[in-house]
Write a protein that holds these residues in place. Structure first.
Motif, PDB file in Angstrom:
ATOM      1  N   HIS A 108       1.031  -1.134   0.203  1.00 26.77           N
ATOM      2  CA  HIS A 108      -0.263   0.091   0.056  1.00 26.77           C
ATOM      3  C   HIS A 108       0.571   1.299   0.202  1.00 26.77           C
ATOM      4  O   HIS A 108       1.968   1.766  -1.059  1.00 26.77           O
ATOM      5  N   ASP A 109       1.132   2.473   1.270  1.00 26.54           N
ATOM      6  CA  ASP A 109       1.849   3.236   1.244  1.00 26.54           C
ATOM      7  C   ASP A 109       2.079   2.898   2.694  1.00 26.54           C
ATOM      8  O   ASP A 109       2.464   3.901   3.016  1.00 26.54           O
ATOM      9  N   GLN A 116       4.485   2.326   8.121  1.00 28.72           N
ATOM     10  CA  GLN A 116       3.499   2.943   9.154  1.00 28.72           C
ATOM     11  C   GLN A 116       2.888   3.597   8.025  1.00 28.72           C
ATOM     12  O   GLN A 116       3.003   3.843   6.247  1.00 28.72           O
ATOM     13  N   ARG A 117       1.278   4.133   7.035  1.00 32.20           N
ATOM     14  CA  ARG A 117       0.684   3.953   6.780  1.00 32.20           C
ATOM     15  C   ARG A 117       0.488   5.751   6.913  1.00 32.20           C
ATOM     16  O   ARG A 117      -0.287   5.497   7.861  1.00 32.20           O
ATOM     17  N   PRO A 118       0.505   7.013   5.684  1.00 31.13           N
ATOM     18  CA  PRO A 118       0.019   8.018   5.962  1.00 31.13           C
ATOM     19  C   PRO A 118      -1.769   8.231   5.338  1.00 31.13           C
ATOM     20  O   PRO A 118      -2.905   9.092   6.262  1.00 31.13           O
ATOM     21  N   THR A 119      -2.232   7.349   4.585  1.00 36.11           N
ATOM     22  CA  THR A 119      -4.111   7.264   4.516  1.00 36.11           C
ATOM     23  C   THR A 119      -4.409   6.510   6.123  1.00 36.11           C
ATOM     24  O   THR A 119      -5.084   6.628   5.805  1.00 36.11           O
ATOM     25  N   ILE A 128       6.899  10.036   8.778  1.00 33.03           N
ATOM     26  CA  ILE A 128       7.208   8.871   8.560  1.00 33.03           C
ATOM     27  C   ILE A 128       8.123   8.298   9.241  1.00 33.03           C
ATOM     28  O   ILE A 128       8.390   7.250   9.023  1.00 33.03           O
ATOM     29  N   THR A 129       8.567   9.125   8.075  1.00 33.75           N
ATOM     30  CA  THR A 129      10.338   8.720   7.517  1.00 33.75           C
ATOM     31  C   THR A 129      11.051   9.248   8.639  1.00 33.75           C
ATOM     32  O   THR A 129      12.889   9.133   8.725  1.00 33.75           O
ATOM     33  N   ASP A 130      11.097   9.767   9.576  1.00 34.78           N
ATOM     34  CA  ASP A 130      11.840  10.421  10.755  1.00 34.78           C
ATOM     35  C   ASP A 130      11.697   9.207  11.623  1.00 34.78           C
ATOM     36  O   ASP A 130      10.441   8.624  12.274  1.00 34.78           O
ATOM     37  N   PRO A 131      12.944   8.605  12.788  1.00 27.24           N
ATOM     38  CA  PRO A 131      12.669   7.780  13.020  1.00 27.24           C
ATOM     39  C   PRO A 131      11.818   8.057  14.679  1.00 27.24           C
ATOM     40  O   PRO A 131      11.638   6.989  14.654  1.00 27.24           O
ATOM     41  N   ALA A 132      12.504   9.553  14.761  1.00 30.54           N
ATOM     42  CA  ALA A 132      12.320   9.453  16.291  1.00 30.54           C
ATOM     43  C   ALA A 132      10.013   9.931  15.941  1.00 30.54           C
ATOM     44  O   ALA A 132       9.576   9.704  16.922  1.00 30.54           O
ATOM     45  N   TYR A 133      10.274  10.428  15.112  1.00 27.79           N
ATOM     46  CA  TYR A 133       8.777  10.495  15.191  1.00 27.79           C
ATOM     47  C   TYR A 133       7.209   9.432  14.657  1.00 27.79           C
ATOM     48  O   TYR A 133       6.670   8.976  16.083  1.00 27.79           O
ATOM     49  N   SER A 134       7.880   8.003  14.158  1.00 29.03           N
ATOM     50  CA  SER A 134       7.740   7.267  13.716  1.00 29.03           C
ATOM     51  C   SER A 134       7.599   6.046  14.919  1.00 29.03           C
ATOM     52  O   SER A 134       6.400   5.270  15.149  1.00 29.03           O
ATOM     53  N   THR A 135       8.822   6.332  15.777  1.00 30.68           N
ATOM     54  CA  THR A 135       8.711   6.127  16.921  1.00 30.68           C
ATOM     55  C   THR A 135       8.113   6.357  17.624  1.00 30.68           C
ATOM     56  O   THR A 135       6.979   5.515  18.629  1.00 30.68           O
ATOM     57  N   VAL A 160      -1.511  -2.387  18.379  1.00 33.10           N
ATOM     58  CA  VAL A 160      -0.866  -1.176  17.208  1.00 33.10           C
ATOM     59  C   VAL A 160      -0.780  -1.587  15.839  1.00 33.10           C
ATOM     60  O   VAL A 160      -1.472  -0.717  15.489  1.00 33.10           O
ATOM     61  N   GLN A 161      -0.077  -2.724  15.689  1.00 30.23           N
ATOM     62  CA  GLN A 161      -0.073  -2.147  14.088  1.00 30.23           C
ATOM     63  C   GLN A 161      -0.396  -3.208  13.077  1.00 30.23           C
ATOM     64  O   GLN A 161      -1.314  -2.849  11.573  1.00 30.23           O
ATOM     65  N   VAL A 162      -1.694  -3.955  13.651  1.00 31.31           N
ATOM     66  CA  VAL A 162      -2.818  -4.331  13.103  1.00 31.31           C
ATOM     67  C   VAL A 162      -2.199  -4.923  11.779  1.00 31.31           C
ATOM     68  O   VAL A 162      -2.852  -4.712  10.647  1.00 31.31           O
ATOM     69  N   SER A 163      -1.942  -6.174  12.206  1.00 30.20           N
ATOM     70  CA  SER A 163      -0.163  -6.604  11.015  1.00 30.20           C
ATOM     71  C   SER A 163      -1.670  -7.874  10.246  1.00 30.20           C
ATOM     72  O   SER A 163      -2.298  -8.896  10.786  1.00 30.20           O
TER      73      SER A 163
END
Length: 186
Positions: A108-109, A116-119, A128-135, A160-163
């Motif tokens: 997907h995206d 993680q997905r923006p949508t 999402i591609t900033d490690p501090a932010y995504s963590t 959390v992830q719903v994989s």
């Protein structure tokens, strides 16, 4: 009335004396008390990793991402267990690589360390591609999971992830635990 109180007090005194007589010989053979407080060992170690464990050798970028996850966990005021869950999740999702858009190979995206997905509301592609932010985003989701501290790593991560592969996180628990032990205090 006075006689009743006196008899009651004598009965109590008699019981105390009898208790001392019977306990005395037993207590005399007990180990002497040295006045030091007694320490009771209580182990609250993390649960044993579930199932077969996987392991990869990390390059400098992946190690930097481990350190970024640990720093974000500490900044959020969360314990080492949160870092272990975060690192195991990232190991499963991206092998600790901060992935950009993968073209046709993209799920997907999904982006970044945690895919993680923006949508899905995780943030912008840049965030999402900033490690501090995504963590921090992952940890925010983790904190909303009741009892995450005591549940199996794979259950906490999956909530959390719903994989599509809910049990896959478990295979990374030992390596994530080792990485946190190695880098938490550095």
């Amino acid at each position: 009335m006075n006689t009743i109180i006196r008899k009651s007090m004598l009965s109590v005194a008699g019981l105390a004396f009898a208790g001392g007589v019977f306990a005395g010989p037993i207590a005399a053979h007990a180990n002497p008390v040295d006045g030091k407080p007694v320490a009771v060992a209580v182990q609250s170690a993390a649960p044993k990793p579930q199932g077969d464990q996987s392991h990869i050798t990390l390059n400098d970028e992946q190690t930097a991402n481990v350190k970024a996850i640990i720093a974000a966990t500490k900044k959020a005021g969360l314990p080492e267990r949160a870092a272990v869950i975060s690192i195991a999740t990232s190991l499963q999702e991206s092998k600790l690589e901060n992935l950009g858009h993968l073209g046709d190979a993209n799920d997907h995206d999904s982006l970044g360390l945690f895919q993680q997905r923006p949508t899905s509301g995780w943030g912008t592609p840049e965030q999402i591609t900033d490690p501090a932010y995504s963590t921090t985003a992952f940890l925010k989701g983790l904190k909303q999971v009741d009892g995450w501290q005591d549940m199996a790593l794979t259950d906490a991560a999956q909530t959390v992830q719903v994989s599509a592969y809910p049990d896959a996180y478990a295979q990374w628990e030992q390596q994530a635990t080792d990485l946190v032990a190695q880098h938490w205090n550095s």
